[in-house]
Design a protein around this motif. Structure first.
Motif, PDB file in Angstrom:
ATOM      1  N   GLU A 296       0.802  -1.221   0.000  1.00  0.00           N
ATOM      2  CA  GLU A 296       0.000   0.000   0.000  1.00  0.00           C
ATOM      3  C   GLU A 296       0.835   1.271   0.000  1.00  0.00           C
ATOM      4  OE1 GLU A 296      -2.323  -0.674   3.474  1.00  0.00           O
ATOM      5  OE2 GLU A 296      -3.248  -2.489   2.662  1.00  0.00           O
ATOM      6  N   GLU A 297       1.956   1.266   0.760  1.00  0.00           N
ATOM      7  CA  GLU A 297       2.845   2.428   0.815  1.00  0.00           C
ATOM      8  C   GLU A 297       4.266   1.954   1.080  1.00  0.00           C
ATOM      9  OE1 GLU A 297       1.590   5.880   3.148  1.00  0.00           O
ATOM     10  OE2 GLU A 297      -0.363   4.921   3.444  1.00  0.00           O
ATOM     11  N   GLN A 323       1.336   3.267  -4.489  1.00  0.00           N
ATOM     12  CA  GLN A 323       0.385   4.345  -4.180  1.00  0.00           C
ATOM     13  C   GLN A 323       0.143   5.224  -5.415  1.00  0.00           C
ATOM     14  OE1 GLN A 323      -1.109   4.473  -1.139  1.00  0.00           O
ATOM     15  NE2 GLN A 323      -2.388   6.182  -1.731  1.00  0.00           N
ATOM     16  N   ASP A 324       0.035   4.567  -6.580  1.00  0.00           N
ATOM     17  CA  ASP A 324      -0.190   5.278  -7.852  1.00  0.00           C
ATOM     18  C   ASP A 324       0.878   6.343  -8.109  1.00  0.00           C
ATOM     19  OD1 ASP A 324      -2.530   3.831  -8.473  1.00  0.00           O
ATOM     20  OD2 ASP A 324      -3.734   5.155  -7.197  1.00  0.00           O
ATOM     21  N   GLY A 328       1.294   8.344   0.138  1.00  0.00           N
ATOM     22  CA  GLY A 328       0.252   7.675   0.907  1.00  0.00           C
ATOM     23  C   GLY A 328      -0.120   8.436   2.161  1.00  0.00           C
ATOM     24  N   THR A 331       2.339   7.869   5.120  1.00  0.00           N
ATOM     25  CA  THR A 331       3.609   8.556   4.845  1.00  0.00           C
ATOM     26  C   THR A 331       3.487  10.042   5.148  1.00  0.00           C
ATOM     27  OG1 THR A 331       4.021   6.965   3.066  1.00  0.00           O
ATOM     28  CG2 THR A 331       5.395   8.932   3.110  1.00  0.00           C
TER      29      THR A 331
END
Length: 358
Positions: A296-297, A323-324, A328, A331
């Protein structure tokens, strides 16, 4: 405590940069530096603050030939009330002692070290910038000064502290970096000096970092030096991942630098209720998480950038976007939390900050 610190002030004070955003990291130094000598007979002696400038040294000094050298990186910040404070300085002092022990160098008493640090920053406190995200970077270091060509521990050393004002690492907001996972060179191995902050570790990382830079990557992510399969750290940072809701960071196994920002990040994340694991994480596990969407990150932690989001990972020519390619929420929250405490804009409930003013 130090018996006496002699102070020699500059006659020709340098111009303090008014626009800190134009100052390149580590290129503009403050007016003065701290120096102190050591030998086995006299111990630590001749503490002095002198104008920043060249240090006379014999070309036969052992540091040039056998690399007995250690250093630290830390920061001082301008508070909203105009005062100055340090971020967890005693943790850096303890780590420098551990680094020194690994390469047979003497430790300095913690209070003596802190006294030297306070006095130098007090002399040059006008150099501590006040712009958002800025700080005074502090570089304590020590090296062997014995003259002679023979492989053994030096009997004499010079301890130094330099300071330089630095701008925010991200003047336009934090930007995700691109990281290449290195599968040829290794940075360190267990039993070696990987946990120590010494120049040889960084010299060993330069070739791979240069290759990565030529391919458009910001940093190298290192694998362990034995099995070449476990994630360790980034070239200038520790690394953290959010995988399937959990925060995971490589365990300290002797070849990973025990980062102060890493430690602080884990403490802050746990206080917010996140589950944080310190363990071995293989590159295969990481790549699988990236493929199935569970990564996810990802972010790096370190003194210079504090928190650096990772937007892209590459391993053996295969690219993965994190995260594209953006930042995130964890973060961002971590960056805001740490920098808020450091700058004095967020309450320091952990008691991490040490004020310059006693």
């Amino acid at each position: 405590m130090i018996k006496e610190i002699k102070i020699q002030l500059r006659d020709d004070k340098r111009e303090i940069p008014q626009d800190i955003s134009k100052v390149k990291f580590g290129k503009t130094f403050s007016d003065h530096m701290f120096l102190m000598d050591y030998n086995s007979k006299d111990g630590w002696h001749d503490a002095r603050i002198v104008p920043h400038g060249p240090i006379p040294i014999d070309p036969g000094a052992m540091v040039f030939h056998y690399a007995q050298e250690i250093f630290e990186g830390m920061k001082a910040y301008r508070r909203p009330d105009g005062g100055v404070q340090f971020f967890r300085p005693y943790e850096n002092i303890k780590r420098m002692a551990r680094s020194g022990e690994r390469v047979s160098m003497p430790a300095m008493d913690e209070d003596m070290f802190m006294e030297a640090l306070r006095k130098l920053v007090e002399v040059d406190k006008d150099w501590v910038p006040s712009a958002a995200g800025s700080s005074l970077y502090i570089r304590p270091f020590m090296f062997a000064t014995d003259v002679g060509l023979g492989v053994h521990a030096s009997d004499s050393y010079l301890f130094c502290i330099l300071t330089c004002p630095v701008a925010s690492y991200y003047p336009e907001g934090i930007n995700p970096i691109k990281i290449m996972i290195e599968d040829e060179d290794v940075r360190a191995v267990r039993g070696g000096t990987g946990f120590a902050k010494c120049g040889g570790n960084y010299a060993a990382s330069i070739r791979a970092s240069k290759r990565a830079s030529e391919k458009g990557f910001s940093q190298v992510l290192w694998l362990d030096g034995v099995e070449r399969k476990y994630i360790e750290e980034v070239g200038a940072m520790n690394i953290m991942f959010k995988i399937d809701g959990k925060i995971i960071t490589p365990a300290l196994n002797g070849s990973v630098l025990p980062g102060i920002t890493r430690m602080s990040s884990m403490e802050l994340l746990r206080s917010w209720g996140y589950e944080v694991e310190e363990r071995l994480i293989s590159v295969d596990e990481l790549m699988e998480a990236a493929k199935n969407g569970k990564l996810e990150e990802a972010w790096g932690t370190g003194t210079a950038a504090v928190v650096s989001p990772v937007g892209r990972l590459t391993y053996k020519g295969e690219d993965f976007t994190v995260q594209d390619g953006g930042i995130g929420p964890v973060t961002q929250k971590l960056y805001d939390g740490l920098t808020g405490i450091q700058s004095g804009k967020v309450e320091d409930t952990f008691h991490w900050m040490e004020k310059l003013e006693k």
